[in-house]
Design a protein around this motif. Structure first.
Motif, short mmCIF file in Angstrom:
data_model
loop_
_atom_site.label_atom_id
_atom_site.label_comp_id
_atom_site.label_asym_id
_atom_site.label_seq_id
_atom_site.Cartn_x
_atom_site.Cartn_y
_atom_site.Cartn_z
N UNK A 39 0.85 -1.20 0.00
CA UNK A 39 0.00 0.00 0.00
C UNK A 39 0.87 1.24 0.00
N UNK A 40 0.25 2.33 -0.36
CA UNK A 40 0.95 3.62 -0.38
C UNK A 40 0.46 4.48 -1.52
N UNK A 41 0.73 5.78 -1.39
CA UNK A 41 0.35 6.74 -2.43
C UNK A 41 -1.14 6.77 -2.70
N UNK A 42 -1.94 6.45 -1.66
CA UNK A 42 -3.39 6.58 -1.78
C UNK A 42 -4.09 5.38 -2.40
N UNK A 43 -3.44 4.23 -2.48
CA UNK A 43 -4.12 3.03 -2.98
C UNK A 43 -3.48 1.79 -2.41
N UNK A 44 -4.22 0.72 -2.51
CA UNK A 44 -3.72 -0.61 -2.13
C UNK A 44 -3.41 -1.37 -3.42
N UNK A 45 -2.21 -2.00 -3.46
CA UNK A 45 -1.74 -2.70 -4.65
C UNK A 45 -1.80 -4.21 -4.38
N UNK A 46 -2.43 -4.92 -5.28
CA UNK A 46 -2.58 -6.38 -5.13
C UNK A 46 -2.02 -7.07 -6.38
N UNK A 316 -4.06 -12.92 4.80
CA UNK A 316 -3.04 -12.80 3.76
C UNK A 316 -2.02 -11.72 4.15
N UNK A 317 -2.51 -10.57 4.50
CA UNK A 317 -1.61 -9.46 4.87
C UNK A 317 -2.43 -8.40 5.61
N UNK A 318 -1.70 -7.50 6.26
CA UNK A 318 -2.31 -6.33 6.93
C UNK A 318 -1.63 -5.09 6.36
N UNK A 319 -2.42 -4.18 5.83
CA UNK A 319 -1.89 -2.99 5.18
C UNK A 319 -2.41 -1.74 5.90
N UNK A 320 -1.58 -0.68 5.87
CA UNK A 320 -1.95 0.61 6.49
C UNK A 320 -2.12 1.65 5.40
N UNK A 321 -3.32 2.18 5.32
CA UNK A 321 -3.59 3.21 4.32
C UNK A 321 -4.83 3.98 4.75
#
Length: 927
Positions: A39-46, A316-321
């Motif tokens: 994640x980053x820059x205002x979006x989540x990448x999958x 699967x994962x934990x993301x901060x955004x």
């Protein structure tokens, strides 16, 4: 080592399942087969198993593009640049490819791929285990399962400006990589299953330091943010370790089989399950069954508590955004963990009375001072209710500057809690927030406790450490009887009035007070001597007089010997001695010495000094019985009067009060009060002095002789000699009419006609002589008038023969043309034109004629004024004011004119006079 079981658990996050807004509130579904995410820059990448890369926006909009032909294995989204780095496969087998995407640029609708290169360490292909990219785009590290680390240095977005080298080789798979930037120094942390190492990339040789001999599983390492000094976190099954580039830091005993580790904004996120991990040699055993439960725990390492803990299905994962945590699970569900606001978290801690933890949390959340002060207040209230007054006062001290002090002071006014109140008041003064009441209360506490040491420490602090109102402190100490402390404080802080007040009124130390005044600057010494001079003069008169002499001449403050030798002398300071005379009200001897010193040092001292000294000398003269000493005192008083420095009126009153005859007469003469001198002699019946005064001052005031005659006339004693002498002078100078003299002497029963016989005879003789002289002049004027009339008649009836042969101007023989006047003067034509103001008037007779004309015009004007005067006098209510006005204008001034003899007709006379005047003055004849 912190024990995990001792940490308190809280629910500082709200769990929410993300709903799909386009599916009427159904749960949002993630793409199938997710293999990597970031994640980053205002979006989540999958990244999925089909080679697609998906972008999830905040509005839950999904978009994708085909990045690889087979699958995506790793993704790394930079936070400061819109650059995405991915690892995947385009061909079957072990052929990992690294692609760098510029998300700001598009290529046929997809992000622009700026670089592609194979990820192969050496010659044999191997799988990529982890990936890390430096935010400055100059470093990229790729870890492999064979224990190799490949470092790309330079611009990672371009092949041309970068080079790739093998940084690390080993037999144990690489499980974690992280870049650390500290100033200009760049480090790379490398974690394997067995070791933790650090490389310094800013040094050419890339030196390596081995930090530990045990490592971590894949995805179980992270880097803290700069607020935590960018430490490298390694999560083992038994402990979590933190590392600096050169050493191992603290560790935390967080038990559990670790599957995932993340760090975000002060929180450590761990995904664990309760089963023990397999041996570290089984690198691929991290795969779990689809139904396995995972536990997400969020730790706050600074404040030592668990912020959140919950179980999820196969994470699967934990993301901060977007300010929240997002949990991705295998069942394609997306959960959001929204952190509670700080105030809510604090209220939860307050309910459990966890004030220390609330304070630490507020500080870590950078709560403002007002918020912290409120926590300290509540904590203090809690301790106060529990009876822990010592602890409560410490918390209240931390509220100083925000909490009203009276709130705390009211709680500790009991005598048993005076120690706590003293501590609070001391802290209040240290922060310079105490007012006068607080200072008063603190000093009262010291005096109640009899704590002299604390009291001295408080008042003897350095000037830079003074945090109280000094004047209030002096008042309190004085009221409590601590006079020595009050004096010390007043002297140290130069409160001169308080110092002197205590020394004089309480300690009765008059000599010390006088010494202190002598050390003050001029203005302060002057004001304090005016205020306390009478007290000091009463008790120490000699020393006080000496100081006043200094103060009124050339005052210099008393200083140390080193200061006296200073070459820099201040400007001359002199007080007005007249202002200090009231100080000597009951000390005439000292006053006399002071005043004599002043006129000796400064002859131009104020007049009040001379007046007061004159009064003192006159008092001594009046009470002195010894003739010799009395004579000396008389001369001393007269010398003051002759100095011309006394005030005339005051000196005269003083001399009259003390019956100082010589002084009174001197002042009368000085003030030119000659009548007062004579009246003084008259009152004392000094007849000879009266006559002497008339002789001496009669020329200045002639009325003195009249007053003297009236004085002697009223006396019943035989004053014939004095009357005769006065009458002689009056007669010689014609000062009084004879009738007034006779009337004046008629009041004296002893005066006979013989007294004024000679005076009257002389007076009558002189008047007879005057009558004869006047009659002679009358005859002369009549003869001259008759002669003039005859001459005028001849001019009117007879021809005038001009027999002049010489010019009356130049005295030369007359020549034609010439001018003859009826007055008998003849002139050359050119002489008349040169010297005469008018050809119609004789230059020789003009001045005399003008006088006559002026008198005639004045007579005409007065004749015109006569009628106007009578009209005004008749119509006016105040006739006297009209007469006075005409007198002021000179209308009735005496004017002598030659007129016709009595008996002539007025009308014919006026016409004839006018004709004769014109004929005599204005007629000329040209020959």
């Amino acid at each position: 080592m912190a024990a995990f079981l001792q940490w308190r658990r809280f629910v500082f996050f709200d769990k929410e399942t993300v709903k799909d807004p386009s599916e009427n509130g159904k749960n949002f579904q993630l793409p199938v087969g997710i293999a990597a995410c970031d994640s980053g820059r205002g979006h989540i990448v999958l990244g999925d198993m089909d080679g697609q890369i998906w972008f999830l926006t905040r509005s839950l909009q999904l978009s994708s593009f085909q990045a690889y032909k087979l699958r995506v294995t790793h993704l790394y989204q930079l936070k400061q640049h819109n650059i995405l780095v991915s690892v995947g496969q385009d061909e079957p087998g072990i052929n990992p490819l690294v692609k760098v995407w510029n998300l700001d640029k598009k290529d046929s609708g997809s992000p622009l791929c700026t670089r592609i290169f194979p990820a192969i360490p050496g010659n044999k292909p191997t799988e990529v285990s982890c990936l890390s990219v430096h935010e400055n785009l100059n470093f990229m590290a790729i870890g492999f399962t064979d224990g190799s680390v490949v470092l790309t240095k330079g611009d990672i977005t371009r092949d041309r400006h970068s080079k790739t080298l093998s940084l690390h080789e080993g037999n144990c798979p690489i499980t974690g990589l992280a870049f650390r930037q500290a100033g200009k120094v760049t480090h790379l942390f490398v974690a394997t299953l067995e070791k933790v190492q650090c490389y310094t990339l800013s040094v050419k040789e890339y030196p390596r330091i081995e930090l530990d001999t045990h490592g971590c599983a894949l995805r179980c390492s992270a880097l803290t943010d700069p607020s935590q000094d960018s430490q490298f976190i390694v999560a083992g099954d038994d402990c979590v370790y933190l590392y600096q580039p050169d050493e191992r830091g603290p560790c935390f005993a967080f038990d559990g089989h670790k599957l995932l580790t993340h760090w975000h904004r002060g929180y450590l996120l761990l995904i664990t399950h309760n089963n023990k991990s397999p041996s570290k040699s089984e690198f691929g055993s991290r795969q779990t069954s689809p139904t396995e439960k995972h536990i997400l725990t969020i730790y706050d390492l600074d404040n030592k508590f668990i912020a959140y803990s919950a179980a999820f299905d196969d994470v699967i994962d934990v993301l901060a955004e977007w300010g929240s945590f997002y949990v991705l699970t295998r069942d394609r569900t997306l959960y959001m963990l929204q952190e509670k606001d700080t105030q809510t978290k604090l209220e939860m801690l307050f309910k459990k009375n966890l004030f220390v933890m609330a304070i630490n949390l507020a500080k870590s959340q950078h709560l403002d001072n007002d918020g912290l002060s409120e926590i300290f207040r509540q904590y203090g209230d809690h301790l106060y209710v529990k009876g822990d007054h010592d602890g409560a006062i410490q918390q209240y001290i931390r509220t100083i500057g925000k909490l009203e002090p009276s709130y705390v002071i009211r709680k500790f006014l009991d005598a048993q809690r005076i120690h706590n109140l003293t501590a609070y008041l001391q802290a209040l003064h240290r922060q310079s927030l105490a007012n006068a009441d607080h200072t008063t209360l603190l000093l009262n506490c010291y005096t109640k406790l009899k704590d002299s040491s604390k009291l001295e420490e408080f008042i003897k602090s350095n000037e830079s450490e003074v945090h109280f109102d000094v004047e209030i402190a002096i008042k309190v100490l004085r009221q409590a009887g601590y006079h020595s402390h009050a004096v010390f404080l007043a002297e140290k802080h130069m409160h001169h009035e308080w110092y002197l007040k205590i020394q004089l009124e309480d300690l009765k130390n008059y000599q010390e007070a006088l010494r202190y005044i002598g050390r003050l600057p001029f203005d302060q010494a002057e004001s304090n001597m005016k205020r306390y001079g009478k007290i000091l003069m009463h008790h120490v008169p000699e020393s006080s007089t000496i100081l006043l002499k200094r103060l009124c001449t050339d005052y210099q403050p008393n200083k140390d010997s080193t200061d006296r030798d200073s070459l820099d002398r201040p400007a001359e300071n002199k007080a007005n001695p007249e202002e200090f005379i009231p100080v000597f009200a009951n000390n005439p001897r000292e006053l006399r010495a002071f005043l004599e010193h002043m006129i000796e040092v400064d002859p131009f001292s104020p007049e009040g000094v001379y007046d007061t000294l004159l009064e003192l000398r006159l008092q001594d003269w009046a009470h002195e019985q010894d003739p010799g000493k009395k004579k000396v005192l008389q001369e001393a008083a007269l010398s003051l009067l002759r100095s011309d420095h006394t005030v005339f009126d005051k000196a005269l009153v003083l001399c009259q009060m003390h019956n100082f005859k010589e002084g009174v007469l001197y002042l009368y003469e000085k003030g030119k009060l000659y009548q007062q001198i004579m009246h003084y002699h008259m009152q004392n019946e000094e007849y000879g002095k009266v006559v002497e005064a008339c002789k001496r001052y009669g020329d200045s005031e002639v009325c003195l002789w009249e007053q003297a005659l009236g004085y002697f006339a009223r006396k019943e004693e035989n004053c014939k000699a004095y009357i005769s002498e006065v009458l002689q002078h009056i007669d010689e100078n014609n000062l009084m009419p004879p009738l007034l003299v006779v009337q004046t002497l008629a009041h004296n029963s002893t005066a006979s006609l013989s007294v004024i016989k000679d005076y009257l005879i002389n007076k009558l003789e002189r008047e007879t002589q005057q009558i004869e002289e006047d009659e002679r002049k009358i005859r002369q004027y009549r003869e001259e008038t008759a002669h003039l009339r005859t001459e005028i008649q001849e001019l009117k009836t007879c021809a005038k023969i001009f027999q002049k042969t010489k010019c009356s101007m130049c005295n030369s023989p007359l020549e034609l043309p010439s001018v003859h006047f009826l007055c008998g003067h003849s002139f050359h034509q050119h002489c008349l034109e040169s010297f005469a103001e008018s050809e119609a008037e004789c230059p020789t007779c003009t001045p005399e004629n003008r006088k006559v004309m002026d008198m005639l015009r004045a007579q005409d004007q007065k004749r015109d004024l006569h009628d106007h005067f009578h009209r005004q006098l008749k119509c006016s209510n105040d006739g006297f004011s009209v007469i006075a006005d005409y007198f002021g204008r000179g209308v009735f001034n005496k004017l002598t004119l030659i007129t016709d003899p009595p008996g002539g007709k007025s009308g014919a006379g006026n016409l004839e006079a006018e004709f004769n005047r014109d004929l005599l003055i204005n007629t000329k004849r040209n020959v």
